[in-house]
Design an enzyme around this catalytic site. Structure first.
Site, PDB file in Angstrom:
ATOM      1  N   ARG A  47       0.847  -1.184   0.000  1.00 17.67           N
ATOM      2  CA  ARG A  47       0.000   0.000   0.000  1.00 17.67           C
ATOM      3  C   ARG A  47       0.888   1.241   0.000  1.00 17.67           C
ATOM      4  NH1 ARG A  47      -2.031   0.936   4.447  1.00 17.67           N
ATOM      5  NH2 ARG A  47      -1.286  -0.864   5.602  1.00 17.67           N
ATOM      6  N   TYR A  55      -1.317  -3.752  -6.508  1.00 22.46           N
ATOM      7  CA  TYR A  55      -0.946  -4.538  -5.334  1.00 22.46           C
ATOM      8  C   TYR A  55      -1.904  -4.386  -4.156  1.00 22.46           C
ATOM      9  CZ  TYR A  55       2.375  -7.326  -2.659  1.00 22.46           C
ATOM     10  OH  TYR A  55       2.981  -8.342  -1.962  1.00 22.46           O
ATOM     11  N   GLY A  56      -2.245  -5.487  -3.553  1.00 18.46           N
ATOM     12  CA  GLY A  56      -2.903  -5.535  -2.241  1.00 18.46           C
ATOM     13  C   GLY A  56      -4.012  -4.505  -2.061  1.00 18.46           C
ATOM     14  N   LYS A  94      -9.134  -2.632   2.402  1.00 21.84           N
ATOM     15  CA  LYS A  94      -8.942  -1.434   3.229  1.00 21.84           C
ATOM     16  C   LYS A  94      -9.795  -0.263   2.725  1.00 21.84           C
ATOM     17  CE  LYS A  94      -5.589  -3.665   5.326  1.00 21.84           C
ATOM     18  NZ  LYS A  94      -5.726  -4.296   6.621  1.00 21.84           N
ATOM     19  N   HIS A 112     -10.415  -2.518  12.266  1.00 18.41           N
ATOM     20  CA  HIS A 112      -9.273  -3.314  11.814  1.00 18.41           C
ATOM     21  C   HIS A 112      -8.979  -4.360  12.888  1.00 18.41           C
ATOM     22  CE1 HIS A 112      -4.820  -3.120  10.293  1.00 18.41           C
ATOM     23  NE2 HIS A 112      -5.486  -4.059   9.681  1.00 18.41           N
ATOM     24  N   SER A 153       0.400  -3.235  12.584  1.00 16.87           N
ATOM     25  CA  SER A 153       1.053  -4.274  11.790  1.00 16.87           C
ATOM     26  C   SER A 153       2.283  -4.793  12.535  1.00 16.87           C
ATOM     27  CB  SER A 153       1.444  -3.743  10.420  1.00 16.87           C
ATOM     28  OG  SER A 153       2.253  -2.611  10.587  1.00 16.87           O
ATOM     29  N   ALA A 154       2.664  -6.022  12.202  1.00 13.29           N
ATOM     30  CA  ALA A 154       3.834  -6.690  12.794  1.00 13.29           C
ATOM     31  C   ALA A 154       3.655  -7.010  14.275  1.00 13.29           C
ATOM     32  CB  ALA A 154       5.108  -5.870  12.586  1.00 13.29           C
ATOM     33  N   CYS A 155       2.418  -7.186  14.705  1.00 13.73           N
ATOM     34  CA  CYS A 155       2.171  -7.601  16.095  1.00 13.73           C
ATOM     35  C   CYS A 155       1.529  -8.988  16.157  1.00 13.73           C
ATOM     36  CB  CYS A 155       1.298  -6.585  16.814  1.00 13.73           C
ATOM     37  SG  CYS A 155       2.134  -5.034  17.160  1.00 13.73           S
ATOM     38  N   LYS A 215      -1.213 -10.346  14.309  1.00 10.62           N
ATOM     39  CA  LYS A 215      -2.669 -10.421  14.293  1.00 10.62           C
ATOM     40  C   LYS A 215      -3.164 -11.744  13.699  1.00 10.62           C
ATOM     41  CE  LYS A 215      -6.006  -7.133  12.682  1.00 10.62           C
ATOM     42  NZ  LYS A 215      -5.579  -6.656  11.373  1.00 10.62           N
ATOM     43  N   THR A 216      -2.619 -12.107  12.533  1.00 11.08           N
ATOM     44  CA  THR A 216      -3.047 -13.356  11.895  1.00 11.08           C
ATOM     45  C   THR A 216      -2.680 -14.553  12.781  1.00 11.08           C
ATOM     46  OG1 THR A 216      -2.850 -12.335   9.722  1.00 11.08           O
ATOM     47  CG2 THR A 216      -2.904 -14.729   9.775  1.00 11.08           C
ATOM     48  N   ASP A 265      -8.578  -9.922   9.959  1.00 13.93           N
ATOM     49  CA  ASP A 265      -8.183  -8.545   9.620  1.00 13.93           C
ATOM     50  C   ASP A 265      -9.250  -7.479   9.896  1.00 13.93           C
ATOM     51  OD1 ASP A 265      -6.145  -6.830   8.661  1.00 13.93           O
ATOM     52  OD2 ASP A 265      -7.120  -6.686   6.709  1.00 13.93           O
ATOM     53  N   ARG A 322       2.962 -11.814  -0.002  1.00 12.89           N
ATOM     54  CA  ARG A 322       1.639 -12.190   0.536  1.00 12.89           C
ATOM     55  C   ARG A 322       1.149 -13.529   0.028  1.00 12.89           C
ATOM     56  NH1 ARG A 322      -0.906  -8.478   4.265  1.00 12.89           N
ATOM     57  NH2 ARG A 322       0.566  -6.775   4.343  1.00 12.89           N
TER      58      ARG A 322
HETATM   59  O1  SAT Z   1      -2.256  -4.511   1.264  1.00  9.74           O
HETATM   60  S1  SAT Z   1      -3.302  -4.632   2.290  1.00  9.74           S
HETATM   61  O2  SAT Z   1      -3.768  -3.308   2.679  1.00  9.74           O
HETATM   62  O3  SAT Z   1      -4.428  -5.389   1.794  1.00  9.74           O
HETATM   63  C1  SAT Z   1      -2.693  -5.451   3.614  1.00  9.74           C
HETATM   64  C2  SAT Z   1      -2.172  -4.600   4.688  1.00  9.74           C
HETATM   65  O4  SAT Z   1      -1.578  -3.554   4.463  1.00  9.74           O
HETATM   66  O5  SAT Z   1      -2.350  -4.990   5.859  1.00  9.74           O
HETATM   67 MN    MN Z   2      -4.665  -5.319   8.079  1.00  6.73          MN
END
Ligand code: SAT
Ligand code: MN
Length: 599
Positions: free
Chosen positions: A69, A210-211, A219, A239, A261-263, A265-266, A286, A383
């Protein structure tokens, strides 16, 4: 085929503007998916992975300029600038439309215009919303097949007069007659725009494939546009992951959790409980859409149908359920394609003898560049896209159109000091304060260096489609409406370290111990210790059996150093000041109360 006049007119208007070679209405079928994948394999855009090792799965390499993003090119184009607030980029919508209309003019030449009718949420659910994405990217179509519900049944629900959210997307790379397409068409960064016209619930995205820039249900719709709608319609778009925890007596608890992010979550969403008799099932990883439902409780659905997860770091140890989810029918973007035609990424926990890296160049583990720096095989934001239904621990009720009743909200961040493993808010308003002040340290830097925190309120900083102060007010107002039915709020920090830099908490599956404590609090089974910052576990209530944690380490993990905590409140005050003059008085009041409790 639809008889919805508004939709037909819009598609015709965009066809005239973008001038594609042809128009194709997606039906969401497997036949359609297979055909598009075959076409992309034939054109060289996709790689078909080994059918035995990873059935019906494909790998893509994006352009090196188009890997994530782009927040600097993401806009909230509300009529009034103050509606976008300090956390968003704003452009006047009339000006932005003019710029983008010039870009869109003829941008689909040489390409097919795909119309994707999709539902965010189970088709026909009272909480679901219908979007229509127009795109010139078959990669987007196949990803949308997995991430959302695509098909003719969506058009049936839409009917002749139903409302939809128009989502216009182009990779921004028209083809001249006879011109060969690139593997990953996109536009240069200064031509990329991810625009949200929030006064008319419309999304225009240009230049990136992308994404979240391109899969507009995620998002753009499910968070930025939906948060705006939710504010006006009295619900919440957050979120957050959603999970169900069931105790040995069979009582079910539903948890929604927000982390920057980077904590992990998934990982938490698919956690495997280590506490005997306590079971965890995943509902979403998410996004949560929540509405007040029967008995005045807050009900949540996962508006998505798939996972779009970060590949690197996903291993048997960190998240075996995610690995199982991508064992077939998956799309991989920017990972290593191995010599034997499977996928690999850093910290996957398996050996790789080599293959093609995310730039599609020959690659071997341990390869270094001219400066002696290790060359990564997979891009750090590479991803996987996989159907949620393939997750072995997906909750049987994950598609319940009415959602699940939320008992617990969890907020958190990545902090090596200051914040204990877990604390509970005194009440909902205090919980809103905890969510609003969620923050992470920039990096795992030296413990003695005082550094600025990166605030990420409710993990929504890049996704709030309006003014952050109004957003926080909306949280307070939802609390008012929910009253004593409001979920209980907790704050966790899995990342505390000791002075030697050693992790104090094992994390991963062991986090189920903390969730169990929360559930028992909600059930009213156990008391808590009152501290200035919130309620914390009484001795013995947090199950530690079988963990290798000394009592000194446990004390350190739970320690609240009032001096250090007080200091961090200066950062909070400074951060709140950036919200401007319409900051919620209730938020200030919570900060003041915390300050005085810490005296
Ligand atoms: O690229 S996405 O926004 O779908 C994923 C993310 O940034 O968490
Ligand atoms: Mn997310």
């Amino acid at each position: 085929m639809t008889k919805n006049r508004k939709l037909l007119d819009w598609v015709e208007e965009i066809r005239e503007l973008c001038k594609p070679d042809s128009v194709y209405w997606c039906d969401g079928s497997k036949e359609e998916y297979d055909r598009l994948m075959n076409e992309m394999v034939a054109s060289g855009m996709a790689i078909r992975l080994d059918e035995k090792k990873r059935p019906n799965s494909f790998a893509f390499n994006s352009d090196p300029s188009d890997v994530a993003r782009v927040e600097s090119r993401t806009y909230i184009a509300s009529k009034k600038q103050e509606d976008a607030g300090p956390t968003n980029n704003w452009i006047d919508p009339t000006e932005l439309k003019k710029t983008m209309l010039d870009l869109y003019d003829g941008c689909m030449k040489g390409r097919t215009l795909y119309v994707i009718p999709f539902s965010m949420g189970p088709v026909g659910s009272p909480i679901a919303k219908i979007g229509i994405e127009i795109t010139d990217s078959p990669y987007v179509v196949t990803n949308m097949h997995i991430m959302t519900r695509v098909g003719n049944n969506v058009l049936e629900v839409l009917g002749e007069n139903g409302e939809f959210i128009p989502c216009l997307h182009s990779v921004g790379a028209p083809l001249a007659a006879g011109q060969k397409d690139s593997r990953w068409p996109c536009a240069p960064i200064e031509e990329k725009y991810i625009a949200h016209f929030t006064d008319e619930n419309t999304i225009w995205s240009y230049g990136s494939g992308y994404g979240g820039n391109a899969l507009l249900g995620k998002k753009c719709l499910a968070l930025r546009i939906a948060s705006n709608m939710a504010r006006h319609e009295g619900w919440m778009a957050e979120h957050m992951l959603i999970l169900r925890m069931t105790n040995p007596e069979g009582k079910k608890f539903h948890i929604a959790a927000a982390f920057p992010s980077a904590c992990g979550k998934t990982n938490l969403a698919m956690l495997q409980s280590t506490v005997e008799g306590w079971n965890v099932e995943c509902i979403g990883d998410d996004i949560a859409w929540m509405k007040i439902g029967s008995e005045g409780k807050l009900y949540a659905i996962n508006p998505e149908a798939g996972f779009f997860g970060v590949a690197p770091g996903t291993s048997k140890e960190s998240n075996p359920m995610a690995l199982a989810s991508v064992s077939s029918n998956a799309i991989f973007t920017n990972v290593v394609v191995t010599d034997d035609n499977d996928v690999w990424w850093e910290d996957m926990g398996t050996e790789c003898s080599g293959g093609k890296d995310w730039l599609n160049k020959d690659w071997k583990p341990g390869m270094k560049d001219a400066n002696g720096k290790k060359i990564l095989g997979a891009h750090p934001n590479s991803r996987f896209t996989a159907p949620a239904s393939q997750c072995p621990v997906i909750c049987p009720d994950w598609e319940d159109p009415n959602g699940v009743p939320i008992d617990i909200f969890i907020f958190g961040g990545r902090r090596t000091t200051t914040i204990p493993l877990v604390h509970e808010a005194f009440n909902f308003n205090h919980g809103v304060y905890l969510g609003a002040t969620a923050a992470s340290e920039p990096t795992a830097a030296a413990l003695d260096v005082v550094q600025k925190l990166r605030f990420d309120p409710f993990a929504m900083k890049p996704f709030i489609g309006y003014h952050v102060s109004d957003y926080i007010d909306h949280w307070f107002e939802m609390g008012d409406k929910l009253g004593d039915q409001a979920p209980r709020c907790f704050y966790v920090n899995w990342f505390r370290k000791d002075e030697q830099g050693k992790w104090l908490w094992p994390g991963f599956g062991e986090n189920s111990r903390v969730l169990k404590w929360m559930c028992e609090r909600v059930e009213g089974k156990i008391d808590a210790v009152e501290t200035p910052i919130g309620l914390m576990p009484c001795k013995g209530d947090l199950l530690l059996d079988g963990l290798d944690i000394s009592s000194e380490d446990y004390a350190e993990l739970m320690k609240v150093d009032t001096n250090l905590f007080n200091k961090s409140l200066d950062d909070v005050g400074e951060y709140f000041a950036s919200f401007g003059s319409n900051i919620s008085p209730r938020l200030i009041k919570e900060l003041d109360s915390l300050r005085s409790r810490l005296q």
